[in-house]
Design an enzyme around this catalytic site. Structure first.
Site, PDB file in Angstrom:
ATOM      1  N   ASP A 108      -4.574 -37.427  -4.742  1.00 15.27           N
ATOM      2  CA  ASP A 108      -5.353 -37.431  -5.970  1.00 15.27           C
ATOM      3  C   ASP A 108      -6.805 -37.657  -5.566  1.00 15.27           C
ATOM      4  OD1 ASP A 108      -6.009 -37.682  -8.759  1.00 15.27           O
ATOM      5  OD2 ASP A 108      -5.959 -39.854  -8.513  1.00 15.27           O
TER       6      ASP A 108
ATOM      7  N   ASP B  74      -9.769 -38.984  -8.066  1.00 10.62           N
ATOM      8  CA  ASP B  74     -10.438 -40.094  -8.726  1.00 10.62           C
ATOM      9  C   ASP B  74      -9.669 -41.394  -8.528  1.00 10.62           C
ATOM     10  OD1 ASP B  74     -12.568 -38.531  -9.865  1.00 10.62           O
ATOM     11  OD2 ASP B  74     -11.079 -37.702 -11.233  1.00 10.62           O
TER      12      ASP B  74
END
Length: 540
Positions: free
Chosen positions: A64, A66
């Site tokens: 991922d 963020d």
């Protein structure tokens, strides 16, 4: 101790450091495979294992972006989100203008809390869903109030949506703090709110305001202008990605952010500085990935039956080109795919949307267990990918580094707490025994008086030990966090958040780049499980 591929790894939880076997230090980003990588790994950098994971079986490692690869600074980024939400509440949703004078304490809230929307309470509970700490706004509830509200029901509350909201990501801390402020404002100034405005509707408005901030691009525009102000630099990310790719693994990025913002953030994290110290925004960072999927709409992305279309992104223009399971579709009036898609081997491919089925085909994944996915969101990244797909998972918990360091410093205090608890149990057992003995009529008056005196002395001693134990517990609790205490514990039980980490994360660690401190072929093994009856029998 376990020796693996030139690395000495400690599986003893009491070990303060994990010592690597190289002898010379380095000022450069330290990675496992570097001959200059000699160092002592701080315990806060360890990767902790819940379920056995042999990295030799992993063919693709995904990330991922963020709060995983990009660690945001809460003092600036969360404050920015808080201020944007306030403005939306006032100017778009008609809340009192005095909110504009409010400030945000970014250290107050923690992950793992539960918001009671109806009652305006914020709760911390253990793994059995018993409420241990509770606040109404910023007012702490007494033990009696907690029991009356959450303990006197015929049917156990599940503490789930729609009546509750889970603070399970760092993005949610600002909205939880704002909700507590609004609860206090409504309680102290009921005339400022319409009668129809209850706690639940206030939380709904906060969520709407947060969504407005993200939808109009305000937050990301500010971050894009000055990434260094809002994102921590981590020089170990690029060496980690290179090490994984050099070991023969595919690497991929799956993020809910769209291409324009993703490119800016990944440039900041991966692109070296120019001679004058500035950063040049280009696409060089793509060389560290095989596939990048933006606008993924996780957690829906993890369902293979999701009918989201997959579009290929042309990096320079940001234009979207429709695809058929990753293959470019001929455009109307053109018999061949776009010429911009011909140079397949020059860089990784960038997409928007789609689902996990598309990703598996793009990477030629034969089994879901061959994928390791690293994320920060227990529900959006870890739970769905683990339960639905069977991917192997690693959760990033930035708060863990400080927590583990404190646990080490307070290890003597924790021993003392256990001794005080055992002492309380011993005294209480003696008191119960004496009280039972005094019930029998065949005891002489003299013996009864003696037992009564012993009982009085024991009850006085119990009270002293109880007060000492409670005060020591309170002090230990506040050293981790002045309000909520230890992230992974509530009293002597694992917290609800810790229980989720244990259930759904194969591995967990404080920073994604901690992967660079371990062999890419490491076999991660969990510590032995213990039942309560084993602790006093098996040497620890």
């Amino acid at each position: 101790m376990e020796e693996t591929h030139g690395t000495v790894v400690s599986n003893n939880n009491s070990s303060r450091h994990l010592r690597m076997d190289f002898s010379h230090g380095s000022q450069e980003p330290c990675i496992w495979s570097s001959p200059e990588g000699g160092h002592v790994m701080d315990i806060g950098k360890h990767i902790f294992c819940n379920r056995s994971l042999n990295m030799k079986n992993i063919v693709a490692v995904g990330f991922d972006m963020d709060y995983t690869l990009a660690q945001y600074k809460p003092e600036t980024f969360e404050s920015l989100a808080y201020e944007g939400t306030i403005r939306k509440l006032v100017y778009d949703l008609g809340y009192p203008r005095e909110l504009l004078n409010w400030s945000f304490d970014w250290k107050y809230m923690v992950r793992g809390l539960v918001l009671d929307k109806k009652r305006g309470n914020i709760l911390k509970m253990d793994r059995h869903k018993y409420v241990k700490v509770a606040y109404h706004g910023f007012k702490e509830l007494s033990k009696e109030e907690k029991v009356c509200t959450y303990g006197n029901t015929l049917i156990r509350d599940a503490f789930d949506e729609p009546d509750y909201a889970l603070i399970d990501t760092l993005f949610s801390l600002a909205e939880a703090y704002l909700f507590a402020q609004l609860v206090d404002l409504r309680d102290n100034n009921p005339g400022n709110f319409p009668d129809s405005t209850d706690y639940a509707s206030m939380y709904k408005d906060v969520r709407a305001a947060v969504d407005l901030c993200h939808r109009d691009g305000t937050l990301k525009q500010m971050v894009a202008k000055d990434p260094k102000r809002y994102i921590n630099e981590d020089p170990s990310i690029v060496p980690m990605l290179k090490m994984l790719r050099d070991s023969g693994r595919s690497t991929f990025l799956v993020t809910n952010s769209f291409w324009d913002y993703t490119n800016i953030v990944m440039n900041f994290l991966c692109t070296s500085r120019t001679v004058d110290g500035t950063r040049k925004c280009n696409f060089d960072w793509l060389q560290h990935f095989d596939v990048v999927i933006t606008g993924s709409a996780k957690p829906g992305f993890f369902h293979d039956d999701s009918r989201a279309n997959l579009f290929e992104v042309e990096p320079k223009s940001g234009m979207l080109i429709n695809t058929d399971n990753g293959s470019p579709m001929p455009q109307v009036g053109d018999i061949s795919p776009s010429s911009s898609l011909k140079a397949r081997n020059e860089s990784c491919r960038v997409f928007q949307g789609g689902n996990v089925g598309h990703l598996h085909k793009l990477l030629s994944i034969e089994s879901s267990s061959q994928v390791l996915y690293v994320g920060d969101h227990i529900y959006g990244d870890i739970l769905r990918s683990k339960k639905v797909l069977g991917w192997r998972t690693m959760l990033v918990v930035p708060e863990l580094e400080r927590e583990v360091e404190l646990l080490w410093k307070l290890r003597d205090t924790r021993k003392q707490l256990r001794l005080l608890r055992n002492q309380r149990d011993l005294i209480e057992d003696k008191i119960h025994h004496l009280k039972w003995s005094l019930k029998f009529d065949d005891i002489s008056p003299r013996e009864k008086q003696k037992l009564s005196s012993e009982l009085d002395a024991l009850e006085s001693q119990r009270e002293q030990v109880r007060l000492s134990h409670q005060e020591a517990q309170r002090e230990n609790h506040q050293k981790f966090h002045k309000v909520w205490g230890q992230l992974m514990k509530t009293g002597y039980q694992n917290s609800r958040f810790a229980h989720q980490v244990e259930r759904f994360a194969c591995l967990y660690t404080s920073q994604v780049s901690n992967l660079s401190l371990y062999s890419p072929d490491k076999y991660y093994r969990p510590s032995e499980d213990f039942m309560p009856h084993e602790f006093d029998i098996i040497p620890m």
